[in-house]
Design a protein around this motif. Structure first.
Motif, short mmCIF file in Angstrom:
data_model
loop_
_atom_site.label_atom_id
_atom_site.label_comp_id
_atom_site.label_asym_id
_atom_site.label_seq_id
_atom_site.Cartn_x
_atom_site.Cartn_y
_atom_site.Cartn_z
N THR A 89 0.80 -1.22 0.00
CA THR A 89 0.00 0.00 0.00
C THR A 89 0.84 1.27 0.00
O THR A 89 0.48 2.25 -0.68
CB THR A 89 -1.03 -0.02 1.15
OG1 THR A 89 -1.84 -1.19 0.99
CG2 THR A 89 -1.90 1.21 1.14
N THR A 90 1.96 1.29 0.67
CA THR A 90 2.81 2.49 0.65
C THR A 90 3.22 2.84 -0.78
O THR A 90 3.09 3.98 -1.22
CB THR A 90 4.06 2.28 1.53
OG1 THR A 90 3.64 2.00 2.86
CG2 THR A 90 4.94 3.51 1.54
N GLN A 91 3.68 1.85 -1.53
CA GLN A 91 4.08 2.08 -2.91
C GLN A 91 2.87 2.31 -3.81
O GLN A 91 2.94 3.10 -4.76
CB GLN A 91 4.91 0.90 -3.44
CG GLN A 91 6.28 0.77 -2.82
CD GLN A 91 6.27 0.15 -1.43
OE1 GLN A 91 5.37 -0.61 -1.07
NE2 GLN A 91 7.29 0.48 -0.64
N ALA A 92 1.77 1.64 -3.51
CA ALA A 92 0.55 1.82 -4.31
C ALA A 92 0.05 3.25 -4.21
O ALA A 92 -0.40 3.83 -5.21
CB ALA A 92 -0.53 0.84 -3.85
N VAL A 93 0.11 3.85 -3.03
CA VAL A 93 -0.32 5.24 -2.85
C VAL A 93 0.56 6.18 -3.69
O VAL A 93 0.06 7.09 -4.35
CB VAL A 93 -0.30 5.63 -1.35
CG1 VAL A 93 -0.38 7.13 -1.15
CG2 VAL A 93 -1.45 4.92 -0.63
N GLU A 94 1.85 5.94 -3.69
CA GLU A 94 2.76 6.76 -4.51
C GLU A 94 2.41 6.63 -5.98
O GLU A 94 2.35 7.63 -6.70
CB GLU A 94 4.21 6.35 -4.26
CG GLU A 94 4.72 6.68 -2.88
CD GLU A 94 6.09 6.09 -2.59
OE1 GLU A 94 6.72 5.49 -3.50
OE2 GLU A 94 6.54 6.21 -1.44
N GLU A 95 2.18 5.40 -6.43
CA GLU A 95 1.82 5.16 -7.83
C GLU A 95 0.47 5.80 -8.17
O GLU A 95 0.31 6.42 -9.22
CB GLU A 95 1.77 3.65 -8.10
CG GLU A 95 1.34 3.26 -9.49
CD GLU A 95 2.40 3.49 -10.55
OE1 GLU A 95 2.14 3.11 -11.71
OE2 GLU A 95 3.48 4.07 -10.26
N LEU A 96 -0.48 5.67 -7.28
CA LEU A 96 -1.80 6.26 -7.49
C LEU A 96 -1.71 7.77 -7.66
O LEU A 96 -2.27 8.34 -8.60
CB LEU A 96 -2.72 5.91 -6.33
CG LEU A 96 -4.12 6.50 -6.37
CD1 LEU A 96 -4.89 5.98 -7.58
CD2 LEU A 96 -4.86 6.19 -5.09
N ASN A 97 -1.00 8.43 -6.77
CA ASN A 97 -0.86 9.89 -6.88
C ASN A 97 -0.18 10.29 -8.18
O ASN A 97 -0.58 11.26 -8.82
CB ASN A 97 -0.10 10.45 -5.68
CG ASN A 97 -0.98 10.59 -4.46
OD1 ASN A 97 -2.21 10.64 -4.55
ND2 ASN A 97 -0.37 10.64 -3.29
N ARG A 98 0.82 9.53 -8.60
CA ARG A 98 1.51 9.83 -9.86
C ARG A 98 0.55 9.67 -11.04
O ARG A 98 0.45 10.54 -11.90
CB ARG A 98 2.71 8.90 -10.02
CG ARG A 98 3.58 9.23 -11.24
CD ARG A 98 4.70 8.23 -11.41
NE ARG A 98 4.24 6.90 -11.76
CZ ARG A 98 3.78 6.54 -12.96
NH1 ARG A 98 3.68 7.43 -13.92
NH2 ARG A 98 3.39 5.31 -13.19
N LEU A 99 -0.20 8.57 -11.06
CA LEU A 99 -1.13 8.31 -12.16
C LEU A 99 -2.28 9.32 -12.20
O LEU A 99 -2.75 9.68 -13.27
CB LEU A 99 -1.69 6.89 -12.05
CG LEU A 99 -0.70 5.77 -12.34
CD1 LEU A 99 -1.31 4.42 -11.97
CD2 LEU A 99 -0.29 5.78 -13.81
N MET A 100 -2.75 9.75 -11.04
CA MET A 100 -3.88 10.68 -10.99
C MET A 100 -3.54 12.04 -11.59
O MET A 100 -4.43 12.79 -11.97
CB MET A 100 -4.39 10.82 -9.56
CG MET A 100 -5.10 9.57 -9.07
SD MET A 100 -5.71 9.73 -7.39
CE MET A 100 -7.27 10.53 -7.71
N ARG A 101 -2.27 12.35 -11.69
CA ARG A 101 -1.86 13.61 -12.34
C ARG A 101 -2.02 13.54 -13.85
O ARG A 101 -2.08 14.58 -14.51
CB ARG A 101 -0.40 13.92 -12.00
CG ARG A 101 -0.19 14.30 -10.56
CD ARG A 101 1.26 14.70 -10.30
NE ARG A 101 1.51 14.75 -8.88
CZ ARG A 101 2.12 13.80 -8.18
NH1 ARG A 101 2.59 12.73 -8.78
NH2 ARG A 101 2.29 13.92 -6.89
N THR A 102 -2.09 12.32 -14.40
CA THR A 102 -2.12 12.17 -15.86
C THR A 102 -3.43 11.63 -16.41
O THR A 102 -3.65 11.70 -17.60
CB THR A 102 -0.97 11.24 -16.32
OG1 THR A 102 -1.16 9.95 -15.74
CG2 THR A 102 0.39 11.80 -15.91
N SER A 103 -4.29 11.06 -15.56
CA SER A 103 -5.53 10.47 -16.05
C SER A 103 -6.62 10.52 -14.98
O SER A 103 -6.35 10.33 -13.80
CB SER A 103 -5.29 9.01 -16.45
OG SER A 103 -6.52 8.40 -16.82
#
Length: 114
Positions: A89-103
């Protein structure tokens, strides 16, 4: 966007959640989000999400990564055109925030504890 995550606690847009969350596109939060089997993700656990599938589903398997994501669940997601991304989940949150900037068509299923 996720503001903060720590074991058993997540802050989304300023609101704190202490139960697992299903975050649908448009930042609609379902919490508590329960699974049929506590530490295994079944396709049925994602019914609300699959009604209007996102492009990508970020799956947080817990702080220690103890939630299992079986192949049948990954296949069900891919069959609906959803790209699953699985991480603790720690890494998933980082990935989610990154992806939410683009889609805008990003969703998340996040186990907050073990």
């Amino acid at each position: 966007m996720i503001d903060d995550y720590a074991f058993g606690r997540i802050t989304i847009e300023g609101r704190v959640y202490t139960k697992d969350v299903l975050l649908l596109p448009g930042e609609e939060v379902h919490s508590p989000w329960w699974r049929r089997e506590g530490h295994s993700l079944d396709p049925a656990d994602l019914e609300a999400l699959l009604e209007d599938p996102p492009e990508t589903l970020v799956i947080g398997t817990g702080f220690y990564g103890n939630m299992d994501v079986p192949e049948k669940t990954l296949k069900a997601l891919r069959d609906k055109g959803v790209e699953p991304r699985v991480a603790r989940t720690t890494q998933a949150v980082e990935e989610l925030n990154r992806l939410m900037r683009t889609s805008a068509r990003i969703a998340a299923a996040l186990h907050l504890t073990c």
